[in-house]
Design an enzyme around this catalytic site. Sequence first.
Site, PDB file in Angstrom:
ATOM      1  N   ARG A   1      48.234 -40.757 -28.024  1.00  0.00           N
ATOM      2  CA  ARG A   1      48.810 -41.108 -26.714  1.00  0.00           C
ATOM      3  C   ARG A   1      49.275 -42.554 -26.828  1.00  0.00           C
ATOM      4  O   ARG A   1      48.493 -43.433 -27.188  1.00  0.00           O
ATOM      5  CB  ARG A   1      47.774 -40.990 -25.610  1.00  0.00           C
ATOM      6  CG  ARG A   1      48.305 -41.504 -24.263  1.00  0.00           C
ATOM      7  CD  ARG A   1      47.185 -41.869 -23.300  1.00  0.00           C
ATOM      8  NE  ARG A   1      46.447 -40.730 -22.808  1.00  0.00           N
ATOM      9  CZ  ARG A   1      45.181 -40.814 -22.357  1.00  0.00           C
ATOM     10  NH1 ARG A   1      44.535 -41.967 -22.362  1.00  0.00           N
ATOM     11  NH2 ARG A   1      44.566 -39.740 -21.923  1.00  0.00           N
TER      12      ARG A   1
ATOM     13  N   ARG B   1      42.569 -52.382 -12.157  1.00  0.00           N
ATOM     14  CA  ARG B   1      43.610 -52.451 -13.195  1.00  0.00           C
ATOM     15  C   ARG B   1      44.938 -51.942 -12.647  1.00  0.00           C
ATOM     16  O   ARG B   1      45.989 -52.487 -12.956  1.00  0.00           O
ATOM     17  CB  ARG B   1      43.190 -51.634 -14.434  1.00  0.00           C
ATOM     18  CG  ARG B   1      42.153 -52.340 -15.301  1.00  0.00           C
ATOM     19  CD  ARG B   1      42.101 -51.752 -16.696  1.00  0.00           C
ATOM     20  NE  ARG B   1      41.544 -50.408 -16.727  1.00  0.00           N
ATOM     21  CZ  ARG B   1      40.240 -50.125 -16.750  1.00  0.00           C
ATOM     22  NH1 ARG B   1      39.356 -51.101 -16.736  1.00  0.00           N
ATOM     23  NH2 ARG B   1      39.824 -48.883 -16.807  1.00  0.00           N
ATOM     24  N   ARG B   2      44.877 -50.901 -11.816  1.00  0.00           N
ATOM     25  CA  ARG B   2      46.126 -50.361 -11.247  1.00  0.00           C
ATOM     26  C   ARG B   2      46.763 -51.371 -10.302  1.00  0.00           C
ATOM     27  O   ARG B   2      47.976 -51.524 -10.270  1.00  0.00           O
ATOM     28  CB  ARG B   2      45.874 -49.043 -10.496  1.00  0.00           C
ATOM     29  CG  ARG B   2      45.266 -47.936 -11.325  1.00  0.00           C
ATOM     30  CD  ARG B   2      46.151 -47.382 -12.431  1.00  0.00           C
ATOM     31  NE  ARG B   2      46.277 -48.128 -13.664  1.00  0.00           N
ATOM     32  CZ  ARG B   2      45.435 -48.086 -14.710  1.00  0.00           C
ATOM     33  NH1 ARG B   2      44.370 -47.354 -14.674  1.00  0.00           N
ATOM     34  NH2 ARG B   2      45.678 -48.798 -15.801  1.00  0.00           N
TER      35      ARG B   2
ATOM     36  N   LYS C   1      35.816 -42.805 -22.374  1.00  0.00           N
ATOM     37  CA  LYS C   1      35.752 -44.132 -22.996  1.00  0.00           C
ATOM     38  C   LYS C   1      34.461 -44.239 -23.795  1.00  0.00           C
ATOM     39  O   LYS C   1      33.391 -43.872 -23.298  1.00  0.00           O
ATOM     40  CB  LYS C   1      35.772 -45.228 -21.923  1.00  0.00           C
ATOM     41  CG  LYS C   1      37.111 -45.311 -21.219  1.00  0.00           C
ATOM     42  CD  LYS C   1      37.157 -46.423 -20.210  1.00  0.00           C
ATOM     43  CE  LYS C   1      38.559 -46.576 -19.633  1.00  0.00           C
ATOM     44  NZ  LYS C   1      39.199 -45.314 -19.208  1.00  0.00           N
TER      45      LYS C   1
ATOM     46  N   ASP D   1      40.042 -42.614 -24.802  1.00  0.00           N
ATOM     47  CA  ASP D   1      40.836 -43.693 -24.214  1.00  0.00           C
ATOM     48  C   ASP D   1      40.667 -44.948 -25.071  1.00  0.00           C
ATOM     49  O   ASP D   1      39.660 -45.108 -25.764  1.00  0.00           O
ATOM     50  CB  ASP D   1      40.341 -44.020 -22.803  1.00  0.00           C
ATOM     51  CG  ASP D   1      40.819 -43.020 -21.762  1.00  0.00           C
ATOM     52  OD1 ASP D   1      41.728 -42.223 -22.049  1.00  0.00           O
ATOM     53  OD2 ASP D   1      40.273 -43.047 -20.640  1.00  0.00           O
TER      54      ASP D   1
ATOM     55  N   THR E   1      53.629 -43.267 -19.841  1.00  0.00           N
ATOM     56  CA  THR E   1      54.261 -44.415 -19.178  1.00  0.00           C
ATOM     57  C   THR E   1      54.930 -43.945 -17.888  1.00  0.00           C
ATOM     58  O   THR E   1      55.286 -42.774 -17.764  1.00  0.00           O
ATOM     59  CB  THR E   1      55.320 -45.061 -20.095  1.00  0.00           C
ATOM     60  OG1 THR E   1      55.906 -46.184 -19.425  1.00  0.00           O
ATOM     61  CG2 THR E   1      56.428 -44.084 -20.491  1.00  0.00           C
TER      62      THR E   1
ATOM     63  N   LYS F   1      51.252 -48.834 -22.984  1.00  0.00           N
ATOM     64  CA  LYS F   1      51.584 -50.251 -23.190  1.00  0.00           C
ATOM     65  C   LYS F   1      50.303 -51.078 -23.330  1.00  0.00           C
ATOM     66  O   LYS F   1      50.256 -52.044 -24.078  1.00  0.00           O
ATOM     67  CB  LYS F   1      52.426 -50.767 -22.019  1.00  0.00           C
ATOM     68  CG  LYS F   1      53.836 -50.171 -22.015  1.00  0.00           C
ATOM     69  CD  LYS F   1      54.724 -50.805 -20.957  1.00  0.00           C
ATOM     70  CE  LYS F   1      56.057 -50.083 -20.877  1.00  0.00           C
ATOM     71  NZ  LYS F   1      56.908 -50.594 -19.776  1.00  0.00           N
ATOM     72  N   GLY F   2      49.262 -50.701 -22.599  1.00  0.00           N
ATOM     73  CA  GLY F   2      47.993 -51.456 -22.670  1.00  0.00           C
ATOM     74  C   GLY F   2      47.672 -52.046 -21.312  1.00  0.00           C
ATOM     75  O   GLY F   2      48.496 -52.763 -20.740  1.00  0.00           O
ATOM     76  N   ALA F   3      46.472 -51.737 -20.816  1.00  0.00           N
ATOM     77  CA  ALA F   3      46.114 -52.125 -19.455  1.00  0.00           C
ATOM     78  C   ALA F   3      45.300 -53.412 -19.389  1.00  0.00           C
ATOM     79  O   ALA F   3      45.001 -53.897 -18.312  1.00  0.00           O
ATOM     80  CB  ALA F   3      45.313 -50.998 -18.810  1.00  0.00           C
TER      81      ALA F   3
HETATM   82  C1  LIG Z   1      48.196 -41.091 -18.875  1.00  0.00           C
HETATM   83  C2  LIG Z   1      47.903 -42.538 -19.101  1.00  0.00           C
HETATM   84  C3  LIG Z   1      46.783 -42.886 -19.820  1.00  0.00           C
HETATM   85  C4  LIG Z   1      46.495 -44.233 -20.071  1.00  0.00           C
HETATM   86  N1  LIG Z   1      45.461 -44.564 -20.892  1.00  0.00           N
HETATM   87  C5  LIG Z   1      45.265 -45.861 -21.235  1.00  0.00           C
HETATM   88  C6  LIG Z   1      44.294 -46.240 -22.193  1.00  0.00           C
HETATM   89  O1  LIG Z   1      43.575 -45.411 -22.765  1.00  0.00           O
HETATM   90  N2  LIG Z   1      44.166 -47.575 -22.482  1.00  0.00           N
HETATM   91  C7  LIG Z   1      44.963 -48.532 -21.900  1.00  0.00           C
HETATM   92  O2  LIG Z   1      44.835 -49.705 -22.214  1.00  0.00           O
HETATM   93  N3  LIG Z   1      45.878 -48.170 -20.964  1.00  0.00           N
HETATM   94  C8  LIG Z   1      46.056 -46.881 -20.620  1.00  0.00           C
HETATM   95  N4  LIG Z   1      47.016 -46.564 -19.704  1.00  0.00           N
HETATM   96  C9  LIG Z   1      47.664 -47.627 -18.883  1.00  0.00           C
HETATM   97  C10 LIG Z   1      48.848 -48.261 -19.572  1.00  0.00           C
HETATM   98  O3  LIG Z   1      48.423 -49.026 -20.675  1.00  0.00           O
HETATM   99  C11 LIG Z   1      49.635 -49.167 -18.605  1.00  0.00           C
HETATM  100  O4  LIG Z   1      48.792 -50.187 -18.167  1.00  0.00           O
HETATM  101  C12 LIG Z   1      50.204 -48.450 -17.400  1.00  0.00           C
HETATM  102  O5  LIG Z   1      50.649 -47.163 -17.719  1.00  0.00           O
HETATM  103  C13 LIG Z   1      51.400 -49.246 -16.815  1.00  0.00           C
HETATM  104  O6  LIG Z   1      52.413 -49.352 -17.776  1.00  0.00           O
HETATM  105  P1  LIG Z   1      53.770 -48.486 -17.761  1.00  0.00           P
HETATM  106  O7  LIG Z   1      53.970 -47.957 -19.133  1.00  0.00           O
HETATM  107  O8  LIG Z   1      53.716 -47.456 -16.718  1.00  0.00           O
HETATM  108  O9  LIG Z   1      54.937 -49.507 -17.580  1.00  0.00           O
HETATM  109  P2  LIG Z   1      55.197 -50.747 -16.613  1.00  0.00           P
HETATM  110  O10 LIG Z   1      56.348 -51.450 -17.229  1.00  0.00           O
HETATM  111  O11 LIG Z   1      53.947 -51.498 -16.337  1.00  0.00           O
HETATM  112  O12 LIG Z   1      55.650 -50.038 -15.281  1.00  0.00           O
HETATM  113  C14 LIG Z   1      56.863 -49.316 -15.168  1.00  0.00           C
HETATM  114  C15 LIG Z   1      57.028 -48.807 -13.764  1.00  0.00           C
HETATM  115  O13 LIG Z   1      56.001 -47.856 -13.483  1.00  0.00           O
HETATM  116  C16 LIG Z   1      55.550 -47.974 -12.154  1.00  0.00           C
HETATM  117  N5  LIG Z   1      54.122 -48.374 -12.185  1.00  0.00           N
HETATM  118  C17 LIG Z   1      53.409 -48.781 -13.266  1.00  0.00           C
HETATM  119  N6  LIG Z   1      52.137 -49.030 -12.928  1.00  0.00           N
HETATM  120  C18 LIG Z   1      52.035 -48.784 -11.613  1.00  0.00           C
HETATM  121  C19 LIG Z   1      50.969 -48.862 -10.683  1.00  0.00           C
HETATM  122  N7  LIG Z   1      49.746 -49.228 -11.035  1.00  0.00           N
HETATM  123  N8  LIG Z   1      51.236 -48.529  -9.393  1.00  0.00           N
HETATM  124  C20 LIG Z   1      52.457 -48.117  -9.004  1.00  0.00           C
HETATM  125  N9  LIG Z   1      53.516 -48.041  -9.842  1.00  0.00           N
HETATM  126  C21 LIG Z   1      53.312 -48.353 -11.131  1.00  0.00           C
HETATM  127  C22 LIG Z   1      56.415 -48.988 -11.507  1.00  0.00           C
HETATM  128  O14 LIG Z   1      57.518 -48.328 -10.954  1.00  0.00           O
HETATM  129  C23 LIG Z   1      56.849 -49.855 -12.674  1.00  0.00           C
HETATM  130  O15 LIG Z   1      58.025 -50.550 -12.423  1.00  0.00           O
HETATM  131  C24 LIG Z   1      47.336 -45.224 -19.492  1.00  0.00           C
HETATM  132  C25 LIG Z   1      48.471 -44.866 -18.773  1.00  0.00           C
HETATM  133  C26 LIG Z   1      48.772 -43.549 -18.584  1.00  0.00           C
HETATM  134  C27 LIG Z   1      50.022 -43.190 -17.848  1.00  0.00           C
END
Ligand SMILES: Cc1cc2nc3c(=O)[nH]c(=O)nc-3n(C[C@H](O)[C@H](O)[C@H](O)COP(=O)(O)OP(=O)(O)OC[C@H]3O[C@@H](n4cnc5c(N)ncnc54)[C@H](O)[C@@H]3O)c2cc1C
Length: 312
Positions: free
Chosen positions: A187, A291-292, A102, A136, A229, A190-192
């Site tokens: 990459r 965030r998780r 970051k 990131d 995702t 969706k956005g955290a």
């Molecule tokens: C490799 C990677 C790198 C990332 N880098 C960034 C970044 O640089 N900047 C940024 O803003 N975000 C980053 N993210 C986070 C991302 O933006 C999302 O917040 C996160 O991935 C949750 O969204 P989702 O696409 O999994 O879908 P969602 O619709 O949120 O989740 C779909 C399904 O995934 C599972 N799931 C999702 N999150 C969790 C969790 N925390 N615990 C358990 N199960 C879960 C559940 O089964 C859920 O129903 C990253 C994610 C990944 C995978």
Amino acid sequence: MLDRASKTFFHLLAHSAVLKRLASRYGMRKPTSFARRFIAGETVGEAVAAARAIEARGLTQTLDHLGESVANLAAADAATREYLDIIDAVIQAGIGRNISLKLTQLGLHVDKASAVDNLRKVLDRAEPARFFVRLDMENSPYTDVTLEIFETLWQHGYREMGVVLQSALYRSEEDLKRITALGARIRLVKGAYQEPKSVAYQKKEDVDAAYARMVKVLITDGHYPAIATHDPAMVALARARAAERGVAPERFEFQMLYGIRRDLQARLVRDGYRVRVYVPFGREWFPYFMRRLGERPSNVAFVLRGITSETG
Ligand SMILES: Cc1cc2nc3c(=O)[nH]c(=O)nc-3n(C[C@H](O)[C@H](O)[C@H](O)COP(=O)(O)OP(=O)(O)OC[C@H]3O[C@@H](n4cnc5c(N)ncnc54)[C@H](O)[C@@H]3O)c2cc1C
């Protein structure tokens, strides 16, 4: 609505010093402690061991040394030196050469020029070793400056680096076109972060719809894109799009976070897809951890069970 409320709640809690102290005391203490579900450990040695285990299962990895928003330039220098040491340790260990970092960790919010210098130091160590560095994407005040730094360094000839776009932001579809035109690796996430409606979609369905549109473009036009995702619908969409357009599985990868949907990770590998696991480690794990939790409040029950068994 609930998604948004839980994100807000956990982002607020992430700033609580009391919670941070409590979590730090119990979260990583033992191999079974609750934070270890999402964090590979506190040291480089633990991260390398986790990376080896991941690679033994047929996946690849990217290491993330946790930390964000350092307080001053001395801390940014220290974080930069740590990243240089991590690069050396990864090369020495013979595991896959890929890290995520970051820019606020390198001092972006203190002084932009210093952060760029720090990033150059990291890239100068990484590039000759064909070591990939992913920037990131942080919250929206940093979107413009992160992309600007990325695009400038790309023009200066750095190639072992990629960036992240968040489908939650209205601007990202335009950014995708521009970054793809450069030939750079994206990459898609969706956005955290909790973002205002002036810059980001507020409804999950709109974020998902934007993600779906962007996946379609990336699969056909992207340069080894990362579909990051855990959402089975988005994974299925990427697979279907690739099959429909004759895009081979080696031309893109899925990415998922350490400890999340390990079943889906394994299934994709079995089906012949590439999957990279994002492996966070380090002492500054609390904001990442929160965030998780905010993404999936049912994780809280898991954490509470962990805390009561640790303290009881
Ligand atoms: C490799 C990677 C790198 C990332 N880098 C960034 C970044 O640089 N900047 C940024 O803003 N975000 C980053 N993210 C986070 C991302 O933006 C999302 O917040 C996160 O991935 C949750 O969204 P989702 O696409 O999994 O879908 P969602 O619709 O949120 O989740 C779909 C399904 O995934 C599972 N799931 C999702 N999150 C969790 C969790 N925390 N615990 C358990 N199960 C879960 C559940 O089964 C859920 O129903 C990253 C994610 C990944 C995978």
